[in-house]
Design a protein around this motif. Structure first.
Motif, PDB file in Angstrom:
ATOM      1  N   SER A  20       0.808  -1.221   0.000  1.00 35.53           N
ATOM      2  CA  SER A  20       0.000   0.000   0.000  1.00 35.53           C
ATOM      3  C   SER A  20       0.839   1.268   0.000  1.00 35.53           C
ATOM      4  N   ASP A  21       1.716   1.414   1.011  1.00 33.22           N
ATOM      5  CA  ASP A  21       2.453   2.676   1.107  1.00 33.22           C
ATOM      6  C   ASP A  21       3.951   2.528   0.853  1.00 33.22           C
ATOM      7  N   GLY A  22       4.376   1.343   0.406  1.00 35.29           N
ATOM      8  CA  GLY A  22       5.787   1.173   0.104  1.00 35.29           C
ATOM      9  C   GLY A  22       6.614   0.801   1.317  1.00 35.29           C
ATOM     10  N   LEU A  23       6.375   1.459   2.453  1.00 31.69           N
ATOM     11  CA  LEU A  23       7.106   1.156   3.672  1.00 31.69           C
ATOM     12  C   LEU A  23       6.134   1.138   4.839  1.00 31.69           C
ATOM     13  N   ALA A  24       6.402   0.304   5.805  1.00 30.67           N
ATOM     14  CA  ALA A  24       5.561   0.233   6.997  1.00 30.67           C
ATOM     15  C   ALA A  24       6.415  -0.207   8.168  1.00 30.67           C
ATOM     16  N   THR A  25       5.907  -0.020   9.392  1.00 32.19           N
ATOM     17  CA  THR A  25       6.627  -0.480  10.562  1.00 32.19           C
ATOM     18  C   THR A  25       6.550  -1.994  10.646  1.00 32.19           C
ATOM     19  N   SER A  26       7.414  -2.601  11.438  1.00 32.05           N
ATOM     20  CA  SER A  26       7.473  -4.057  11.544  1.00 32.05           C
ATOM     21  C   SER A  26       6.171  -4.625  12.076  1.00 32.05           C
ATOM     22  N   PRO A  27       5.763  -5.825  11.629  1.00 31.44           N
ATOM     23  CA  PRO A  27       4.501  -6.417  12.075  1.00 31.44           C
ATOM     24  C   PRO A  27       4.597  -6.964  13.494  1.00 31.44           C
ATOM     25  N   THR A  28       3.420  -7.196  14.079  1.00 22.79           N
ATOM     26  CA  THR A  28       3.343  -7.800  15.406  1.00 22.79           C
ATOM     27  C   THR A  28       4.057  -9.151  15.399  1.00 22.79           C
ATOM     28  N   GLY A  29       4.805  -9.409  16.464  1.00 20.52           N
ATOM     29  CA  GLY A  29       5.541 -10.659  16.578  1.00 20.52           C
ATOM     30  C   GLY A  29       6.986 -10.561  16.151  1.00 20.52           C
ATOM     31  N   THR A  30       7.364  -9.459  15.498  1.00 16.78           N
ATOM     32  CA  THR A  30       8.754  -9.293  15.081  1.00 16.78           C
ATOM     33  C   THR A  30       9.679  -9.204  16.289  1.00 16.78           C
ATOM     34  N   GLU A  31      10.740  -9.972  16.273  1.00 15.03           N
ATOM     35  CA  GLU A  31      11.770  -9.875  17.302  1.00 15.03           C
ATOM     36  C   GLU A  31      12.996  -9.219  16.678  1.00 15.03           C
ATOM     37  N   TYR A  32      13.506  -8.204  17.324  1.00 13.44           N
ATOM     38  CA  TYR A  32      14.596  -7.442  16.739  1.00 13.44           C
ATOM     39  C   TYR A  32      15.581  -7.013  17.808  1.00 13.44           C
ATOM     40  N   MET A  33      16.790  -6.791  17.359  1.00 18.45           N
ATOM     41  CA  MET A  33      17.872  -6.350  18.232  1.00 18.45           C
ATOM     42  C   MET A  33      18.164  -4.886  17.962  1.00 18.45           C
ATOM     43  N   ASP A  43      25.238  -0.590  23.943  1.00 18.73           N
ATOM     44  CA  ASP A  43      24.160  -1.213  24.716  1.00 18.73           C
ATOM     45  C   ASP A  43      23.256  -1.967  23.751  1.00 18.73           C
ATOM     46  N   ILE A  44      23.077  -3.253  24.029  1.00 13.21           N
ATOM     47  CA  ILE A  44      22.379  -4.132  23.091  1.00 13.21           C
ATOM     48  C   ILE A  44      21.222  -4.811  23.798  1.00 13.21           C
ATOM     49  N   THR A  45      20.060  -4.776  23.179  1.00 12.24           N
ATOM     50  CA  THR A  45      18.882  -5.413  23.755  1.00 12.24           C
ATOM     51  C   THR A  45      18.072  -6.070  22.654  1.00 12.24           C
ATOM     52  N   VAL A  46      17.230  -7.040  23.043  1.00 12.23           N
ATOM     53  CA  VAL A  46      16.346  -7.718  22.102  1.00 12.23           C
ATOM     54  C   VAL A  46      14.908  -7.561  22.584  1.00 12.23           C
ATOM     55  N   HIS A  47      14.037  -7.087  21.707  1.00  6.47           N
ATOM     56  CA  HIS A  47      12.633  -6.882  22.030  1.00  6.47           C
ATOM     57  C   HIS A  47      11.732  -7.605  21.043  1.00  6.47           C
ATOM     58  N   LYS A  48      10.528  -7.870  21.498  1.00  3.02           N
ATOM     59  CA  LYS A  48       9.498  -8.457  20.642  1.00  3.02           C
ATOM     60  C   LYS A  48       8.339  -7.481  20.555  1.00  3.02           C
ATOM     61  N   ILE A 208      18.849  -3.292  14.377  1.00  2.00           N
ATOM     62  CA  ILE A 208      18.744  -1.842  14.192  1.00  2.00           C
ATOM     63  C   ILE A 208      19.943  -1.169  14.855  1.00  2.00           C
ATOM     64  N   LEU A 209      20.679  -0.400  14.082  1.00  2.00           N
ATOM     65  CA  LEU A 209      21.824   0.363  14.588  1.00  2.00           C
ATOM     66  C   LEU A 209      21.397   1.779  14.907  1.00  2.00           C
ATOM     67  N   ALA A 210      21.695   2.230  16.119  1.00  2.00           N
ATOM     68  CA  ALA A 210      21.389   3.603  16.521  1.00  2.00           C
ATOM     69  C   ALA A 210      22.540   4.123  17.371  1.00  2.00           C
ATOM     70  N   GLY A 211      22.517   5.416  17.649  1.00  2.00           N
ATOM     71  CA  GLY A 211      23.569   6.030  18.444  1.00  2.00           C
ATOM     72  C   GLY A 211      24.591   6.749  17.591  1.00  2.00           C
ATOM     73  N   GLY A 212      25.302   7.662  18.210  1.00  2.00           N
ATOM     74  CA  GLY A 212      26.246   8.501  17.479  1.00  2.00           C
ATOM     75  C   GLY A 212      27.334   7.734  16.752  1.00  2.00           C
ATOM     76  N   PHE A 213      27.901   6.690  17.383  1.00  2.00           N
ATOM     77  CA  PHE A 213      28.968   5.916  16.758  1.00  2.00           C
ATOM     78  C   PHE A 213      28.453   5.121  15.562  1.00  2.00           C
ATOM     79  N   ALA A 214      27.134   4.845  15.553  1.00  2.00           N
ATOM     80  CA  ALA A 214      26.533   4.121  14.428  1.00  2.00           C
ATOM     81  C   ALA A 214      26.495   4.956  13.160  1.00  2.00           C
ATOM     82  N   GLU A 215      26.760   6.258  13.279  1.00  2.00           N
ATOM     83  CA  GLU A 215      26.804   7.111  12.100  1.00  2.00           C
ATOM     84  C   GLU A 215      28.110   6.934  11.316  1.00  2.00           C
ATOM     85  N   SER A 216      29.064   6.224  11.907  1.00  3.79           N
ATOM     86  CA  SER A 216      30.344   5.982  11.230  1.00  3.79           C
ATOM     87  C   SER A 216      30.140   5.077  10.024  1.00  3.79           C
TER      88      SER A 216
END
Length: 321
Positions: A20-33, A43-48, A208-216
């Motif tokens: 529909s819109d080309g991009l969307a947020t992850s669906p329910t049930g997605t597990e990501y780091m 700092d590393i975490t895993v969420h569902k 998913i990479l985030a944080g200032g150092f991830a801009e390298s």
């Protein structure tokens, strides 16, 4: 917590393709780091992802001192190997402004280092150039009785063949600076792989990479090389990655209960006194009360580290002796 903050912010990123819109947020049930790499730590975490955009913590946050400032410290160590700790200490103490200018210039240079070939089209090694503060020159000459050029040509330090001086600049071969980066990045890569190898992380499909150092660019290139396999998809927060935590703080003000369950960081309990059992308890803990042998400091566990606890959960235990 910063990785949790970045995780909630990332729920609002467009990470999935849709018809529909080309991009969307992850669906329910997605597990990501979420790998939040700032200045001081990774700092590393895993969420569902649950219904209504809420989150459940699959693995508690972990990491280490593997941020961008560790690269700075390795760069400083390299300079100390060249000029000596006495020269560097006096220069930093007496000419702090020049020292800060030099480190700011290095910070800009860091953002241009990627995993590309260290040779240009002519076959000459590309360089990272850093202006040499005037008082670093003079302090070195005064205390060491030799110039920076003399020290460099003597070649008695690591990477001596890959560092030159032209006019008022250090010229570091690109692979020297890359080596400093990789000493830090390799710690992160190893830790992430260790997490992915655990049973609890077997369903992770997005990193998913985030944080200032991830801009390298180099950090991004290395993660692309290591983790865009085996069904994993890497999402990099390109637009001001370092602000993910701050932006999440604003989102949290509107949705304070977005994290519905967390893994306990510690085991909780209380110290009790129980009947002494010679086969189990050390004699040093034995105490006699009313002609009865007791053991002191028995840890009575309420809840164990790693247990998943829903937000707002309460429990009550009544203990007797």
């Amino acid at each position: 917590m910063e990785p949790e903050a970045a995780s909630i912010f990332c729920q609002h990123l467009k990470t999935e393709r849709s018809a529909s819109d080309g991009l969307a947020t992850s669906p329910t049930g997605t597990e990501y780091m979420v790998i939040d790499i700032g200045g001081g730590t990774a700092d590393i975490t895993v969420h569902k992802k649950l219904k209504d955009g809420k989150l459940e913590e699959v693995l508690k946050a972990s990491g280490g001192p593997w941020g961008g400032t560790e690269v700075d410290q390795l760069f400083i160590s390299l300079l100390i190997n060249i000029v000596g700790s006495r020269v560097w200490g006096e220069f930093r103490r007496e000419f702090t402004e020049e020292y800060l200018d030099m480190m700011r210039e290095f910070e800009v240079a860091k953002r241009k280092v990627d995993a590309g070939d260290t040779k240009d089209a002519t076959g000459i090694g590309t360089t990272v150039n850093i202006k040499i503060p005037a008082h670093l020159h003079s302090t070195c000459k005064s205390l060491n009785k030799e110039s920076l050029m003399d020290i460099l040509t003597s070649g008695n330090f690591p990477y001596s063949s890959k560092i030159n001086i032209t006019a008022d600049k250090f010229m570091f071969d690109k692979d020297v600076i890359k080596t400093l980066f990789m000493k830090v990045i390799n710690h992160i890569i190893k830790h992430v792989q260790t997490i992915l190898d655990t049973p609890k992380a077997k369903n992770v499909s997005v990193i998913i990479l985030a944080g200032g150092f991830a801009e390298s660019p180099l950090v991004q290139d290395v993660f692309q090389e290591n983790f865009t396999v085996k069904g994993l998809r890497l999402v990099i927060v390109f637009d001001e990655a370092g602000l993910a935590v701050l932006k999440r703080a604003v989102l949290f003000g509107h949705r304070p209960y977005e994290i519905t369950a967390r893994q306990l960081r510690y085991t909780y309990g209380v110290a009790l006194r129980k009947d002494f059992e010679k086969e189990k308890h050390p004699d040093s803990k034995k105490i006699t009360i009313e002609n009865k042998n007791n053991c002191l400091d028995i840890f009575n566990e309420f809840v164990t580290q790693g247990t998943l606890i829903d937000l707002g959960t309460s429990d009550k235990k009544i203990l007797y002796h």
